[in-house]
Design a protein around this motif. Structure first.
Motif, PDB file in Angstrom:
ATOM      1  N   UNK A  72       0.851  -3.837   2.239  1.00 23.13           N
ATOM      2  CA  UNK A  72       2.093  -4.011   2.987  1.00 23.13           C
ATOM      3  C   UNK A  72       2.255  -5.497   3.305  1.00 23.13           C
ATOM      4  N   UNK A  73       3.426  -6.054   3.006  1.00 24.53           N
ATOM      5  CA  UNK A  73       3.691  -7.452   3.322  1.00 24.53           C
ATOM      6  C   UNK A  73       3.784  -7.641   4.832  1.00 24.53           C
ATOM      7  N   UNK A  74       3.463  -8.843   5.296  1.00 15.61           N
ATOM      8  CA  UNK A  74       3.504  -9.144   6.728  1.00 15.61           C
ATOM      9  C   UNK A  74       4.909  -8.868   7.277  1.00 15.61           C
ATOM     10  N   UNK A  75       4.976  -8.149   8.387  1.00 18.86           N
ATOM     11  CA  UNK A  75       6.250  -7.817   9.010  1.00 18.86           C
ATOM     12  C   UNK A  75       6.945  -6.612   8.419  1.00 18.86           C
ATOM     13  N   UNK A  76       6.344  -5.986   7.410  1.00 17.83           N
ATOM     14  CA  UNK A  76       6.964  -4.851   6.730  1.00 17.83           C
ATOM     15  C   UNK A  76       6.213  -3.536   6.990  1.00 17.83           C
ATOM     16  N   UNK A  77       5.621  -3.438   8.183  1.00 19.83           N
ATOM     17  CA  UNK A  77       4.871  -2.230   8.509  1.00 19.83           C
ATOM     18  C   UNK A  77       5.741  -0.975   8.407  1.00 19.83           C
ATOM     19  N   UNK A  78       6.980  -1.068   8.863  1.00 19.15           N
ATOM     20  CA  UNK A  78       7.876   0.089   8.803  1.00 19.15           C
ATOM     21  C   UNK A  78       8.176   0.482   7.357  1.00 19.15           C
ATOM     22  N   UNK A  79       8.264  -0.512   6.480  1.00 21.15           N
ATOM     23  CA  UNK A  79       8.507  -0.219   5.064  1.00 21.15           C
ATOM     24  C   UNK A  79       7.312   0.506   4.456  1.00 21.15           C
ATOM     25  N   UNK A  80       6.103   0.048   4.809  1.00 18.22           N
ATOM     26  CA  UNK A  80       4.908   0.725   4.311  1.00 18.22           C
ATOM     27  C   UNK A  80       4.837   2.164   4.795  1.00 18.22           C
ATOM     28  N   UNK A  81       5.187   2.377   6.055  1.00 16.48           N
ATOM     29  CA  UNK A  81       5.178   3.741   6.593  1.00 16.48           C
ATOM     30  C   UNK A  81       6.216   4.609   5.896  1.00 16.48           C
TER      31      UNK A  81
END
Length: 302
Positions: A72-81
């Motif tokens: 997961x790219x930094x700041x993209x935690x919601x995208x990874x989820x």
């Protein structure tokens, strides 16, 4: 922020999985792992890959058994989820593999925390942290103490009985989770099922006894889909405190080396200090670490 585009890959688009930086060196970790392209997904924002995940199973499996690659790219935690939540598969287990000593490196620690945050947002909770080991012949074979007698045993009932005794008092987080769900019987049966799941010969399983014939424990030299491994080391409670787990580990190492193993993988919970000490003594260096997550509904122990 622009909308995400989720994409499940196939043989023609599998190369897109590798369009992200790899700060945790997962490509090296999984160089022996075979992933199906159709069990790999990426999340794109403005055409840039901001999250990727790979689900894994054996060639004969119709559904993935676990998630063992999450970036997961930094700041993209919601995208990874979201990448995990929108997938058509929901295995109970997610493994976050990390370089050894990752806590001491600010960049690695930040990368680990980003991926762990995505896993939590997707409904996975941490169960345990583990050390991953890798013995190679240049480390030398560990000395056999010679205190125990090792023999094969064809009867699964004998192994199941010993597993019940071993797991009646255990530091192992996976066994404790199974005990919390269904008692010692479930923990023992799950362990036995894993032994059978491995593609190595059943005849390799061994029981350790004192020279007087009293059962001390079991060791399972094995092969998993990635190669030779220490499948299991366990000592019954009444024989603990004498360092017998080292005897079992030494015998397991000798057994696999005699079978031509060019390396032997192994793992133990980070909190299992006695077993970690035995691995160090036997010449097994820590090569990676792992945070094991389980789907919230499946997590019920330590």
């Amino acid at each position: 922020m622009t909308d995400l585009v989720m994409r499940t890959l196939d043989a023609n688009s599998a190369h897109l999985f590798h369009t992200m930086p790899d700060p945790l060196a997962l490509a090296e970790k999984h160089r022996r792992t075979t992933f199906r392209p159709e069990w790999q997904r990426i999340a794109l924002r403005d055409g840039r890959t901001v999250a990727r995940a790979a689900w894994w199973g054996r060639a004969e499996d119709t559904e993935p058994l676990l998630i063992n690659w999450l970036d997961v790219a930094e700041g993209e935690e919601a995208a990874g989820a979201e990448l995990l939540r929108t997938a058509p598969w929901r295995p109970d287990e997610l493994d976050l593999d990390l370089p050894g000593g990752w806590r001491d490196d600010a960049g690695l620690r930040a990368a680990a925390e980003t991926r762990a945050a995505a896993a939590r947002l997707a409904g996975y909770a941490p169960l345990v942290e583990r050390f991953l080991y890798r013995w190679t012949p240049d480390r030398g074979l560990p000395e056999r103490p010679g205190r125990l007698v090792f023999t094969p045993e064809p009867d699964d009932a004998v192994f199941l009985d010993l597993l019940r005794r071993i797991h009646s008092v255990t530091l192992d987080a996976h066994a404790r989770r199974a005990i919390a769900q269904g008692g010692v019987e479930q923990a023992a049966q799950e362990e036995l099922d894993i032994f059978h799941w491995m593609p190595s010969p059943r005849s390799w399983w061994q029981i350790a006894r004192t020279r007087a014939g009293d059962p001390v424990g079991i060791h399972i030299p094995a092969r998993n889909p990635s190669g030779p491994c220490v499948g299991f080391i366990g000592v019954v409670p009444e024989h603990r405190g004498h360092g017998y787990a080292y005897d079992l580990l030494a015998e397991c190492t000798h057994f696999l080396a005699a079978e031509g193993a060019e390396f032997i993988a192994a793992a133990t919970d980070r909190s299992n200090f006695p077993m970690a000490a035995h691995f160090t003594k036997a010449g097994y260096p820590v090569v990676r670490e792992r945070v094991n997550f389980w789907a919230d509904g499946a997590v019920s122990a330590g």
